[in-house]
Write a protein that holds these residues in place. Sequence first.
Motif, short mmCIF file in Angstrom:
data_model
loop_
_atom_site.label_atom_id
_atom_site.label_comp_id
_atom_site.label_asym_id
_atom_site.label_seq_id
_atom_site.Cartn_x
_atom_site.Cartn_y
_atom_site.Cartn_z
N ARG A 87 0.84 -1.20 0.00
CA ARG A 87 0.00 0.00 0.00
C ARG A 87 0.88 1.25 0.00
NH1 ARG A 87 -5.36 0.88 1.92
NH2 ARG A 87 -5.75 3.07 2.47
N VAL A 88 0.72 2.08 -1.01
CA VAL A 88 1.39 3.38 -1.07
C VAL A 88 0.33 4.43 -0.77
CG1 VAL A 88 2.75 4.98 -2.47
CG2 VAL A 88 3.01 2.51 -2.81
N ASP A 89 0.47 5.13 0.34
CA ASP A 89 -0.59 6.02 0.82
C ASP A 89 -0.53 7.43 0.25
OD1 ASP A 89 -2.27 4.45 2.62
OD2 ASP A 89 -0.45 4.23 3.82
N LYS A 90 0.64 7.88 -0.18
CA LYS A 90 0.73 9.27 -0.64
C LYS A 90 1.70 9.39 -1.81
CE LYS A 90 4.32 10.42 2.76
NZ LYS A 90 4.72 11.33 3.85
N ASP A 91 1.56 10.50 -2.52
CA ASP A 91 2.46 10.77 -3.63
C ASP A 91 3.87 11.03 -3.10
OD1 ASP A 91 0.11 10.68 -5.02
OD2 ASP A 91 0.01 12.84 -5.42
N ILE A 92 4.88 10.60 -3.87
CA ILE A 92 6.27 10.70 -3.42
C ILE A 92 7.15 11.17 -4.56
CG2 ILE A 92 8.17 9.46 -2.27
CD1 ILE A 92 6.17 7.13 -1.80
N LEU A 93 8.16 11.99 -4.22
CA LEU A 93 9.23 12.31 -5.16
C LEU A 93 10.47 11.58 -4.67
CD1 LEU A 93 10.46 13.77 -7.58
CD2 LEU A 93 10.91 15.74 -6.08
N LEU A 94 10.86 10.53 -5.40
CA LEU A 94 12.01 9.72 -5.00
C LEU A 94 13.30 10.27 -5.60
CD1 LEU A 94 10.69 6.06 -5.49
CD2 LEU A 94 10.98 7.28 -3.33
N ASN A 128 -5.06 -0.54 -2.19
CA ASN A 128 -5.73 -1.34 -1.18
C ASN A 128 -4.66 -1.86 -0.23
OD1 ASN A 128 -4.64 -3.76 -2.42
ND2 ASN A 128 -6.27 -3.58 -3.97
N ASN A 129 -5.00 -2.77 0.63
CA ASN A 129 -4.01 -3.24 1.62
C ASN A 129 -2.90 -4.09 1.00
OD1 ASN A 129 -5.20 -1.97 3.81
ND2 ASN A 129 -6.63 -3.67 4.19
N ASP A 130 -3.13 -4.63 -0.18
CA ASP A 130 -2.15 -5.55 -0.79
C ASP A 130 -1.33 -4.93 -1.92
OD1 ASP A 130 -2.94 -7.91 0.76
OD2 ASP A 130 -4.82 -7.76 -0.37
N PHE A 131 -1.99 -4.07 -2.73
CA PHE A 131 -1.31 -3.53 -3.91
C PHE A 131 -1.70 -2.07 -4.13
CE2 PHE A 131 -1.91 -8.09 -4.65
CZ PHE A 131 -0.59 -8.48 -4.86
N SER A 132 -0.89 -1.40 -4.95
CA SER A 132 -1.16 0.00 -5.32
C SER A 132 -1.01 0.16 -6.82
CB SER A 132 -0.21 0.96 -4.60
OG SER A 132 -0.33 0.84 -3.20
N LEU A 133 -1.84 1.04 -7.39
CA LEU A 133 -1.75 1.39 -8.80
C LEU A 133 -1.16 2.80 -8.87
CD1 LEU A 133 -2.57 0.20 -11.61
CD2 LEU A 133 -4.64 1.60 -11.44
N LEU A 134 -0.04 2.94 -9.55
CA LEU A 134 0.70 4.20 -9.53
C LEU A 134 0.88 4.78 -10.93
CD1 LEU A 134 3.67 3.10 -7.19
CD2 LEU A 134 1.46 4.08 -6.50
N HIS A 171 8.41 -1.53 -2.72
CA HIS A 171 7.20 -1.64 -3.54
C HIS A 171 7.55 -2.07 -4.97
CE1 HIS A 171 4.68 0.11 -0.43
NE2 HIS A 171 5.53 1.12 -0.31
N PRO A 172 8.08 -3.28 -5.12
CA PRO A 172 8.45 -3.74 -6.47
C PRO A 172 7.24 -3.90 -7.37
CG PRO A 172 8.51 -5.57 -4.94
CD PRO A 172 8.29 -4.33 -4.10
N ILE A 173 7.47 -3.78 -8.67
CA ILE A 173 6.38 -3.92 -9.64
C ILE A 173 5.97 -5.38 -9.74
CG2 ILE A 173 5.77 -3.67 -12.08
CD1 ILE A 173 7.67 -1.30 -12.21
N VAL A 174 4.67 -5.60 -9.76
CA VAL A 174 4.11 -6.95 -9.91
C VAL A 174 4.59 -7.54 -11.24
CG1 VAL A 174 1.97 -8.22 -10.31
CG2 VAL A 174 2.09 -6.50 -8.47
N GLY A 175 5.09 -8.78 -11.18
CA GLY A 175 5.52 -9.48 -12.38
C GLY A 175 6.96 -9.24 -12.79
N ASP A 176 7.66 -8.37 -12.06
CA ASP A 176 9.04 -8.04 -12.42
C ASP A 176 10.00 -9.14 -11.95
OD1 ASP A 176 11.55 -6.94 -12.85
OD2 ASP A 176 11.01 -4.94 -12.14
N GLY A 177 10.52 -9.90 -12.92
CA GLY A 177 11.38 -11.03 -12.59
C GLY A 177 12.75 -10.63 -12.10
N LYS A 178 13.19 -9.42 -12.40
CA LYS A 178 14.54 -8.99 -12.04
C LYS A 178 14.60 -8.26 -10.71
CE LYS A 178 17.46 -8.33 -15.28
NZ LYS A 178 18.30 -7.91 -16.42
#
Length: 315
Positions: free
Chosen positions: A180-187, A223-229, A250-257
């Motif tokens: 869950r990512v709750d807020k916008d972020i500048l990384l 939601n509690n499990d995933f976030s759409l960004l 928060h790795p991307i779903v499906g990212d094998g690397k």
Amino acid sequence: MDKNENDQRIDRFLKKYLAKAPQGTIYKFLRKKRIKLNNKKAKPEDMIFEGDTIKFYLADETLDSFIPDMEIVKGSVKLDIIYEDENIILINKPKGILSHPVNKDYGDNIVDSMVSYLIAKGDYVPRIEKTFTPSICNRLDRNTSGIIIGAKNYEALKDINEAIKNRDIKKYYKCMVKGRVDKDILLGGYLLKNEEKNKVKIYSEEMEGTKEVKTSIKVLDKNNDFSLLEIDLITGRTHQIRAHLSSIGHPIVGDGKYGDGKINEFFKKKYRLESQFLHAYKICFNGLTKLDYLNGREFEAMSPAIFYNIEKEWF
């Protein structure tokens, strides 16, 4: 000269047109007036423009030996075209397809397929063009889908590349990540690439060989499990989005690397997701001069069906 040779140094044009000639030979021809610009002696730094004439005082066999044969590879990818005009073409690249040809993948990529398409349309005639071949202005990883910008002429290529360099053209990505990512972020951070493994790592402090990276994150849903960004790639480095998100847990779903093995396995079994849930879905044009009619315009690329179905079920 036509518009695709406009506004460039004569020596740079000649290095492309006489690609088989040694650089020293080209400068010698200019010095000895064996090549003239508008019937006058030319210096290497002289600019050429549309309508100018370049004359070669060389034997036909000498000239022919320096001009490379133009090899056109027939592309095999059916293009999903989002937008097209006389200067540019926007293509929605499928995942699993290369942006550029590599090794034995000639034809099975966006560049070759775009050139083939433009030849068939009559927008590009190889035997007439002297040095320019239509090209793409941005690249996406093989397993990242989304918008590719193609330039049909030299002026468009220059204008778009300059706007991208100045960060006036904004490219937005959509991805689904673990947690869950709750807020916008500048990384922020510093990226180091391991060429041998073709993998990168993000560090919080600058080190030898690192490059600064900035990634802006906007939360679209969660939601509690995933976030759409939505990702605004402020700097464009290799695997930046994937590695940056992974570095904050928060790795991307499906990212094998860079991803989570258990989550990847779940999505592979349930949805047959074989690659990262990452799509370059939107582009906003600004900062263009020759193509100023595009300034302020936005274009979106439809997500792959598998992404749409997963998003619909989870959010």
